[in-house]
Enzyme design. Structure first.
Site, short mmCIF file in Angstrom:
data_model
loop_
_atom_site.label_atom_id
_atom_site.label_comp_id
_atom_site.label_asym_id
_atom_site.label_seq_id
_atom_site.Cartn_x
_atom_site.Cartn_y
_atom_site.Cartn_z
CD GLU A 284 -3.29 0.23 2.05
OE1 GLU A 284 -4.22 -0.55 1.82
OE2 GLU A 284 -3.15 0.81 3.14
CG HIS A 305 5.96 -29.65 -0.10
ND1 HIS A 305 6.38 -30.92 -0.41
CD2 HIS A 305 6.79 -29.21 0.88
CE1 HIS A 305 7.42 -31.24 0.36
NE2 HIS A 305 7.68 -30.22 1.15
CE LYS A 419 -12.10 1.91 1.48
NZ LYS A 419 -11.53 2.90 2.38
O1 PA5 Z 1 -3.04 1.80 5.91
C1 PA5 Z 1 -4.17 2.24 5.85
O2 PA5 Z 1 -4.42 3.43 6.07
C2 PA5 Z 1 -5.36 1.36 5.53
O3 PA5 Z 1 -4.98 0.09 5.20
C3 PA5 Z 1 -6.30 1.31 6.71
O4 PA5 Z 1 -5.62 0.79 7.83
C4 PA5 Z 1 -7.53 0.44 6.43
O5 PA5 Z 1 -8.13 0.82 5.24
C5 PA5 Z 1 -8.54 0.59 7.57
O6 PA5 Z 1 -8.90 1.92 7.74
P1 PA5 Z 1 -9.61 2.45 9.04
O7 PA5 Z 1 -8.73 2.25 10.20
O8 PA5 Z 1 -9.86 3.90 8.76
O9 PA5 Z 1 -10.91 1.68 9.18
#
Ligand code: PA5
Length: 431
Positions: A284, A305, A419
């Site tokens: 990410e 495996h 989303k």
């Molecule tokens: O790294 C990030 O910001 C995301 O992966 C969030 O952790 C994830 O989308 C969850 O978001 P939130 O804590 O706002 O529910």
């Protein structure tokens, strides 16, 4: 030395990195001087030395209270609001933690990390006859998956405990905004804060990760001590002496040589979720603007495996980063068998950890011979201190690495696309 980085099977000599050394040092400067993209989200860099002691004490108090009131804790969250705690609990507690829990131990379950009806129904049926508490975690306070899970399990708690349900709900979220903050204030839940300057995937050492860890009996003081030692170590300005910077530079060099997949490998299933945490961290942070190494994980010897053939003999577009634990805290020895019908007597007297080590050595050599560069990250033992150290090492390396690529390590614009489509399909107002 808490962590060693052996890059001898990925690089002939550190001088081979001379052509990108200036880029690595520039990325370090950008990160430390907070002059790059996303600089408002660098709160995690100083966290181990400078965290909110009052909040830390409240975390310990809440963990004690939860253990006193419940048999199980349901942790609700997704992405960075779930993977750090899951990684630490898997790494540091018994492999069968929930099955082994004694009367003083809490079982820990997770929800809100998927939208599966069968997962939620099965979990509901499991929890409905147990005393349980909830730690709902969402920085934005608006993420759909945890919000749905929370609605379902909040209702169950209210059915079981009526007005007392609110004493079993602990919300970790933004200090002032978001639906979860509003709900927590209105209902009177105890709350913990995700600091403004720390994004989800960098939040494992805040209440996001620490409250579930403390509930699982993990020594969070040691976790912070380990992270603090790493923060000190990886502030070293010397390129050749800073392993977090070297790791970032080597990945960058390998990427330039056509290696676009990095496989994090471990030899113990306790580290499976650590790899998942690392996948999110790097995936990410780096996967944007058409750039980034694809992070993948292998749990060996299991995956030898299934994926072993591809790694040994398939496209030469990957390298491995092996996370190795040198000392085992528990072990067992293969016994001599009189009949030796299984032909295993040649192993008699050897421990499982010795055999696993040989599996590693054999695999390491085979993959290197098969032209898969290998990096080795080794820690002495799997405990809270070393895990805190490891979390910080990879976070720092990830910041450096993303800046070397020229991307903002702290946003995730691409995650919004699915989303928006999903909300439109579901008829959410405004989409
Ligand atoms: O790294 C990030 O910001 C995301 O992966 C969030 O952790 C994830 O989308 C969850 O978001 P939130 O804590 O706002 O529910």
């Amino acid at each position: 030395m808490t962590l060693t980085l052996d890059y001898s099977k990925a690089l002939e000599k550190v001088e081979d990195l001379a052509y990108i050394k200036h880029l690595a040092l520039a990325s370090k400067e950008i990160l430390e001087e907070k002059s790059g993209a996303g600089a408002d989200f660098l709160g995690w860099t100083k966290l181990p030395e400078d965290y909110d002691q009052e909040e830390f004490s409240r975390i310990k108090e809440a963990a004690k209270k939860i253990k006193g009131q419940s048999q199980a804790l349901l942790v609700i969250g997704i992405g960075g609001s779930y993977l750090g705690a899951k990684a630490a609990i898997s790494a540091l507690t018994n492999n069968f933690h929930n099955e082994m829990s004694g009367s003083d131990d809490l079982k820990i379950y997770f929800a809100g990390q998927n939208l599966s009806q069968s997962y939620l129904i099965d979990l509901y049926n499991l929890l409905k006859d147990q005393d349980f508490s909830i730690n709902v975690i969402s920085k934005s306070g608006t993420t759909t998956e945890p919000a749905i899970a929370f609605r379902i399990f909040k209702e169950l708690l209210e059915e079981k405990y009526g007005d007392q349900a609110k004493d079993r709900i602990y919300a970790t979220t933004d200090k002032e905004k978001g639906a979860l903050r509003d709900l927590a204030v209105k209902e009177g839940y105890q709350t913990f804060v995700v600091p403004d300057d720390i994004g989800g995937r960098y939040s494992v050492l805040t209440a996001v990760g620490l409250l579930p860890m403390a509930c699982a009996g993990i020594d969070i003081d040691q976790m912070m001590e380990g992270a603090k030692a790493a923060a000190l170590k990886y502030s070293n300005p010397k390129f050749e002496e800073n392993d977090a910077l070297l790791y970032a530079a080597i990945r960058n060099a390998l990427n330039r040589q056509g290696k676009d997949i990095e496989l994090m490998v471990s030899y113990t299933p306790e580290l499976f979720y650590f790899s998942q945490w690392w996948i999110q961290l790097f995936g990410e942070s780096e996967g944007k603007d058409g750039k980034g190494l694809f992070p993948a994980a292998g749990s060996f010897t299991t995956d030898l495996h299934s994926m072993g053939q591809m790694i040994q003999d398939g496209r030469r577009n990957l390298f491995e980063t092996v996370v190795l634990v040198s000392k085992a805290d528990k072990d067992l020895t293969i016994k001599e068998d009189q009949d030796n019908l299984d032909g295993l007597n040649y192993l008699a007297g050897k421990t499982l950890s010795e055999i696993n080590k040989k599996a590693f050595e054999g695999t390491y050599q085979a993959h290197v011979d098969g032209r898969v560069p290998n990096l080795l990250v080794e820690i002495e033992r799997l405990d809270a201190y070393n895990l805190g150290y490891l979390f910080y090492f990879f976070q720092k390396a990830c910041g450096y690495s993303a800046y070397m690529l020229g991307v903002n390590p702290f946003n995730q614009p691409g995650v919004e696309k699915y989303k928006a489509n999903m909300f439109k399909l579901l008829g959410k107002p405004g989409y």
